[in-house]
Enzyme design. Structure first.
Site, PDB file in Angstrom:
ATOM      1  N   HIS A 138      -0.286  89.872 -20.645  1.00 16.04           N
ATOM      2  CA  HIS A 138      -1.743  90.053 -20.474  1.00 16.04           C
ATOM      3  C   HIS A 138      -2.346  88.683 -20.185  1.00 16.04           C
ATOM      4  O   HIS A 138      -2.492  87.854 -21.074  1.00 16.04           O
ATOM      5  CB  HIS A 138      -2.367  90.640 -21.746  1.00 16.04           C
ATOM      6  CG  HIS A 138      -3.850  90.854 -21.648  1.00 16.04           C
ATOM      7  ND1 HIS A 138      -4.461  92.035 -21.968  1.00 16.04           N
ATOM      8  CD2 HIS A 138      -4.863  90.030 -21.268  1.00 16.04           C
ATOM      9  CE1 HIS A 138      -5.759  91.945 -21.797  1.00 16.04           C
ATOM     10  NE2 HIS A 138      -6.041  90.723 -21.372  1.00 16.04           N
ATOM     11  N   HIS A 151      -5.349  86.403 -17.712  1.00 16.28           N
ATOM     12  CA  HIS A 151      -6.458  86.275 -16.749  1.00 16.28           C
ATOM     13  C   HIS A 151      -6.255  85.013 -15.928  1.00 16.28           C
ATOM     14  O   HIS A 151      -6.287  83.914 -16.477  1.00 16.28           O
ATOM     15  CB  HIS A 151      -7.802  86.197 -17.484  1.00 16.28           C
ATOM     16  CG  HIS A 151      -8.086  87.421 -18.297  1.00 16.28           C
ATOM     17  ND1 HIS A 151      -8.748  88.517 -17.789  1.00 16.28           N
ATOM     18  CD2 HIS A 151      -7.779  87.731 -19.571  1.00 16.28           C
ATOM     19  CE1 HIS A 151      -8.846  89.452 -18.725  1.00 16.28           C
ATOM     20  NE2 HIS A 151      -8.251  89.006 -19.814  1.00 16.28           N
ATOM     21  N   LYS A 164      -5.146  99.264 -15.681  1.00 14.38           N
ATOM     22  CA  LYS A 164      -5.902  98.724 -16.794  1.00 14.38           C
ATOM     23  C   LYS A 164      -7.144  99.560 -17.076  1.00 14.38           C
ATOM     24  O   LYS A 164      -7.967  99.786 -16.179  1.00 14.38           O
ATOM     25  CB  LYS A 164      -6.316  97.287 -16.441  1.00 14.38           C
ATOM     26  CG  LYS A 164      -7.261  96.645 -17.433  1.00 14.38           C
ATOM     27  CD  LYS A 164      -6.552  96.305 -18.733  1.00 14.38           C
ATOM     28  CE  LYS A 164      -7.544  95.922 -19.815  1.00 14.38           C
ATOM     29  NZ  LYS A 164      -7.347  94.605 -20.361  1.00 14.38           N
ATOM     30  N   HIS A 201      -7.817  98.252 -23.076  1.00 12.62           N
ATOM     31  CA  HIS A 201      -8.718  97.425 -23.880  1.00 12.62           C
ATOM     32  C   HIS A 201      -9.317  98.354 -24.928  1.00 12.62           C
ATOM     33  O   HIS A 201     -10.199  99.154 -24.619  1.00 12.62           O
ATOM     34  CB  HIS A 201      -9.806  96.774 -23.020  1.00 12.62           C
ATOM     35  CG  HIS A 201     -10.709  95.874 -23.821  1.00 12.62           C
ATOM     36  ND1 HIS A 201     -10.681  94.502 -23.706  1.00 12.62           N
ATOM     37  CD2 HIS A 201     -11.620  96.160 -24.784  1.00 12.62           C
ATOM     38  CE1 HIS A 201     -11.552  93.976 -24.571  1.00 12.62           C
ATOM     39  NE2 HIS A 201     -12.140  94.965 -25.233  1.00 12.62           N
ATOM     40  N   HIS A 205      -3.905  93.289 -26.843  1.00 12.33           N
ATOM     41  CA  HIS A 205      -4.537  92.334 -27.759  1.00 12.33           C
ATOM     42  C   HIS A 205      -5.047  93.016 -29.031  1.00 12.33           C
ATOM     43  O   HIS A 205      -6.233  92.954 -29.339  1.00 12.33           O
ATOM     44  CB  HIS A 205      -5.638  91.508 -27.073  1.00 12.33           C
ATOM     45  CG  HIS A 205      -6.577  92.244 -26.168  1.00 12.33           C
ATOM     46  ND1 HIS A 205      -7.253  93.366 -26.552  1.00 12.33           N
ATOM     47  CD2 HIS A 205      -6.956  91.996 -24.894  1.00 12.33           C
ATOM     48  CE1 HIS A 205      -8.005  93.772 -25.551  1.00 12.33           C
ATOM     49  NE2 HIS A 205      -7.839  92.968 -24.534  1.00 12.33           N
ATOM     50  N   ASP A 219      -3.640  86.904 -23.358  1.00 10.60           N
ATOM     51  CA  ASP A 219      -5.060  87.100 -23.047  1.00 10.60           C
ATOM     52  C   ASP A 219      -5.734  85.760 -22.791  1.00 10.60           C
ATOM     53  O   ASP A 219      -6.927  85.598 -23.051  1.00 10.60           O
ATOM     54  CB  ASP A 219      -5.771  87.874 -24.170  1.00 10.60           C
ATOM     55  CG  ASP A 219      -7.114  88.439 -23.713  1.00 10.60           C
ATOM     56  OD1 ASP A 219      -7.373  88.453 -22.505  1.00 10.60           O
ATOM     57  OD2 ASP A 219      -7.894  88.857 -24.586  1.00 10.60           O
TER      58      ASP A 219
HETATM   59  C1  NCD Z   1     -11.504  88.423 -21.193  1.00 10.19           C
HETATM   60  C2  NCD Z   1     -12.075  87.717 -19.964  1.00 10.19           C
HETATM   61  O1  NCD Z   1     -12.747  86.701 -20.120  1.00 10.19           O
HETATM   62  O2  NCD Z   1     -11.816  88.171 -18.846  1.00 10.19           O
HETATM   63  N1  NCD Z   1     -12.139  87.898 -22.371  1.00 10.19           N
HETATM   64  C3  NCD Z   1     -11.663  87.942 -23.629  1.00 10.19           C
HETATM   65  O3  NCD Z   1     -12.369  87.566 -24.558  1.00 10.19           O
HETATM   66  N2  NCD Z   1     -10.446  88.373 -23.883  1.00 10.19           N
HETATM   67  C4  NCD Z   1     -11.673  89.877 -21.055  1.00 10.19           C
HETATM   68  C5  NCD Z   1     -10.861  90.662 -22.033  1.00 10.19           C
HETATM   69  O4  NCD Z   1      -9.642  90.715 -21.950  1.00 10.19           O
HETATM   70  O5  NCD Z   1     -11.474  91.286 -22.928  1.00 10.19           O
HETATM   71 ZN    ZN Z   2      -7.942  90.061 -21.481  1.00  9.78          ZN
END
Ligand code: NCD
Ligand code: ZN
Length: 346
Positions: free
Chosen positions: A14, A16, A100, A137, A175, A248
């Site tokens: 996971h 970003h 997702k 999520h 998460h 995450d």
């Molecule tokens: C994530 C993001 O910034 O894209 N933020 C987070 O707090 N984890 C989004 C997410 O996975 O909830």
């Molecule tokens: Zn995330």
């Protein structure tokens, strides 16, 4: 005394990566230690179709610098308009490894997510047929539900009903932050796994709020009470095959974090593996670090364990991690565990 541990190269289930200048700056932080990652599709606009996922994968590969090897595992962002045939084709071609689910409004860039689950029933049924996992999520967005209860309520109100209505649907609870999440996974042996982040092993809600508000510890789902942190640590360090690493890691620039309305997300790509070595050592479970970060995830996704390795070394002096990563969008603060870490990764 130097201690070292060599494990199969880890994957991040996971992650970003964002896009543009941010992508270029944060990608090397992940590619340094990880072979593959499940790439979150919450861009603006979100990655909703096979064609958009192909284009995003190409941008990620183009941003990789010479000599770095990294395989992005693409996902599609589920909306109420998602076409089951497009999802099936993106899966059949090998492009997409998961879909997702963001409840609409749950977190960063989730406005296009799902409100009415009847509208995604056909997609979920297709996914169950073809064995394509749904990454969830798991937070309700009901304004009446306290933010610290949103994961537990989601399990009862949404997750369990959706799983019952769609037999065979493979689900990753992403998460997880609560003992409730751990217990739900442990009670269901089939078609269910969960990722746990680096930071949720380290912080509880006091770290965010005591002695002044700490924006760099704010993420979603928000860290909970200490008993929940301990349950996450116990689950991951037990070696149970249903739990695996999803950092995450979610970069936001400092001005966007240190704000009157700060963004959610902790940036842990840079130091996750040394932090995990610290956590697993603290639980007397270094022998299970490889299962959590390198073996259980591939097993869930039906992918091979990486042939390459990563060596973690414990030195005599604390490891100096960069405090920030510079990007052309602005600085991104690296997650600070608040204690010295003697491990490093190579
Ligand atoms: C994530 C993001 O910034 O894209 N933020 C987070 O707090 N984890 C989004 C997410 O996975 O909830
Ligand atoms: Zn995330």
């Amino acid at each position: 005394m130097t201690q070292s541990l060599t494990i199969a190269r880890p994957d991040d289930w996971h992650l970003h990566l964002r896009d543009g200048a941010m992508l270029a700056a944060v990608l090397p932080e992940t590619a340094r230690d990880f072979a593959r990652a499940i790439i979150m599709p919450n861009l603006v606009p979100p990655v909703t179709t096979g064609a958009m996922a192909t284009a995003y994968r190409d941008r990620i590969l183009a941003a990789l610098s010479e000599g770095m090897t990294f395989e992005p595992l693409m996902t599609l962002y589920l909306t109420e308009d998602t076409d089951p045939a497009d999802v099936a084709a993106a899966h059949a071609s090998g492009l997409v490894k998961a879909v997702k689910l963001y409840p609409a409004g749950a977190t960063t860039n989730s406005a296009s997510g799902v409100s009415n689950f009847d509208k995604v029933r056909a997609v979920l049924e297709t996914m169950a047929e073809i064995g394509l996992p749904l990454c969830v999520h798991g937070e309700v967005t009901d304004a009446a539900i306290d933010i610290f209860d949103r994961e537990a309520v989601f399990i009862d109100r949404v997750l369990d009903p959706v799983r019952r209505a769609t037999p065979g649907l493979r689900v990753v609870m992403e998460h997880i932050t609560t003992k409730n999440g751990v217990d739900y996974v442990k009670a269901h042996d089939k078609d269910l796994g969960a990722t746990i982040t680096t930071h949720h092993f380290i912080i509880n809600r006091n770290h965010i709020l005591v002695g002044g508000i700490k924006p760099h510890y704010y993420c979603l789902p928000v860290a909970k009470r200490e008993e929940h942190r301990l349950a996450l640590r116990a689950a991951a360090t037990s070696g149970d095959h249903r739990f695996f690493l999803g950092t995450d890691s979610a970069p936001h620039t400092d001005p966007n974090k240190e704000s009157a309305c700060g963004c959610a997300g902790c940036f842990t790509a840079t130091n996750t593996m040394p932090l995990l070595a610290h956590v697993f050592e603290g639980e007397g479970a270094l022998a299970n670090l490889e299962a959590f970060s390198s073996r259980n995830g591939p097993a869930f996704y039906g992918l091979p364990v990486n042939d390459a390795t990563l060596t973690l070394t414990k030195g005599d002096a604390p490891t100096q991690f960069p405090a920030k990563i510079d990007t052309d969008d602005g600085p991104v603060t690296v997650f600070d565990p608040g204690f010295p870490v003697y491990w490093s990764a190579r």
